[in-house]
Scaffold this active site. Structure first.
Site, PDB file in Angstrom:
ATOM      1  N   ASP A  81      65.735  16.156 103.516  1.00 12.86           N
ATOM      2  CA  ASP A  81      65.132  14.856 103.832  1.00 12.86           C
ATOM      3  C   ASP A  81      65.601  14.347 105.187  1.00 12.86           C
ATOM      4  OD1 ASP A  81      63.324  14.025 101.894  1.00 12.86           O
ATOM      5  OD2 ASP A  81      64.866  13.157 100.596  1.00 12.86           O
ATOM      6  N   GLU A 124      58.836  10.698 104.731  1.00 10.88           N
ATOM      7  CA  GLU A 124      57.987   9.827 103.918  1.00 10.88           C
ATOM      8  C   GLU A 124      56.925   9.150 104.766  1.00 10.88           C
ATOM      9  OE1 GLU A 124      60.489   7.055 101.762  1.00 10.88           O
ATOM     10  OE2 GLU A 124      61.643   8.674 100.826  1.00 10.88           O
ATOM     11  N   GLU A 130      55.067  10.845  94.480  1.00  6.87           N
ATOM     12  CA  GLU A 130      56.013  10.181  93.576  1.00  6.87           C
ATOM     13  C   GLU A 130      55.364   8.982  92.892  1.00  6.87           C
ATOM     14  OE1 GLU A 130      59.898   9.516  95.246  1.00  6.87           O
ATOM     15  OE2 GLU A 130      60.553   8.301  93.555  1.00  6.87           O
TER      16      GLU A 130
HETATM   17  O1  KIV Z   1      65.463  12.125  97.720  1.00  6.81           O
HETATM   18  C1  KIV Z   1      64.945  12.591  96.693  1.00  6.81           C
HETATM   19  O2  KIV Z   1      65.616  12.940  95.724  1.00  6.81           O
HETATM   20  C2  KIV Z   1      63.489  12.691  96.661  1.00  6.81           C
HETATM   21  C3  KIV Z   1      62.867  13.090  95.354  1.00  6.81           C
HETATM   22  C4  KIV Z   1      62.844  11.944  94.439  1.00  6.81           C
HETATM   23  C5  KIV Z   1      61.529  13.680  95.550  1.00  6.81           C
HETATM   24  O3  KIV Z   1      62.841  12.448  97.631  1.00  6.81           O
END
Ligand code: KIV
Length: 271
Positions: free
Chosen positions: A91, A123, A190
């Site tokens: 991420d 995102e 989500e």
């Molecule tokens: O950060 C995370 O765990 C996520 C998941 C909920 C998809 O983005």
């Protein structure tokens, strides 16, 4: 070969698209450290997400917003060392890609170079289109994330199901089509209605990985939730496969008692 662990040497972004076209479901789970990555990789998970949910489950913050790029790189590099077969997606944390495309690219490059991760996730849809294109143009694979996007929690004000209204559902479909056209290899959806998620999955050729989004091309859960290490988070979409919170509490209480009672260490456990 068991259904849970097919004989892929290393899962790549291309493998995931093939899995969708072969109607093989994709399994994805989060991990934030080497030990957990080794376990989930060995168990046959296709994709490991180094999620910014580390901010919640590792650091104890209320939201995903505080985690930094340096902290994400630390978690990701530990996970990469434990993942032999799974694709590792990392991420991009809040604040590392929203302000301008050049900064987004710099952040993505740091993740790829310093952690050894295989791709990044961010995102949003068309509102961050220039950042997404810039990262993709540098040859970095991007996974999208639509629906409930926790980095925007203060805009939404609540963690309830998204895109129940037609206008938001239409925008979500438009964003999903944009992400595919731009070159993203998959999208996390989500907390959206299962019917909408199914429509998105059937219109797109790239995989849709759901969390609270019904039965789409794959599923993702936060590993601490799946294993029941957390016990205060109880959304409808969560299936707990263990109750580690209870089991660990029991084990640690026993250890405390053994130490206090001088039951541990025994003669055999001494040099
Ligand atoms: O950060 C995370 O765990 C996520 C998941 C909920 C998809 O983005």
């Amino acid at each position: 070969m068991s259904a849970s662990k097919k004989d892929y040497k290393r899962i790549t972004t291309k493998t995931l698209v093939e899995m969708k076209s072969n109607k093989e479901k994709i399994s994805m789970v989060t991990a934030y450290d080497y030990t957990m990555a080794q376990i989930v990789d060995g168990a046959g998970i296709d994709v490991i997400l180094v999620g910014d949910s580390a901010s919640n489950v590792m650091a104890g913050h209320e939201t995903t917003l505080p985690i930094t790029l340096d902290q994400m790189i630390y978690h990701a590099s530990s996970v990469v060392r434990g993942a032999k077969r799974s694709l590792v997606v990392v991420d991009l944390p809040f604040g590392s890609y929203q302000s301008d495309p050049k900064e987004a690219l710099r952040s993505a490059i740091r993740i790829m170079k310093e952690s050894g991760g295989h791709s990044v996730k961010l995102e949003g849809g068309t509102e961050i289109k220039d950042s997404i294109k810039k990262i993709l143009n540098a040859g970095i694979p991007v996974m999208g994330h639509l629906g409930l996007t926790p980095q925007s929690i203060y805009k939404f004000g609540t963690y309830t199901v998204r895109a129940k209204e037609e206008a938001e559902a239409e925008k979500l479909m438009k964003d999903a089509l944009f992400l595919q056209k731009a070159g993203c290899f998959a999208i996390v959806l989500e907390k959206v209605p299962a019917k909408l998620a199914e429509q998105v999955a059937s219109q797109l050729t790239i995989p849709i990985i759901g969390i609270g989004a019904g039965n789409v091309d794959g599923q993702v859960l936060v590993v601490n939730d799946l294993l029941g290490m957390t016990n205060e988070f109880n959304p409808r979409f969560l299936r707990r496969y263990l109750n580690l919170h209870e089991q660990i509490t029991g084990a640690i209480s026993q250890y405390v008692a053994d130490v206090k009672n001088e039951d541990f260490p025994s003669e055999e456990e001494q040099y």
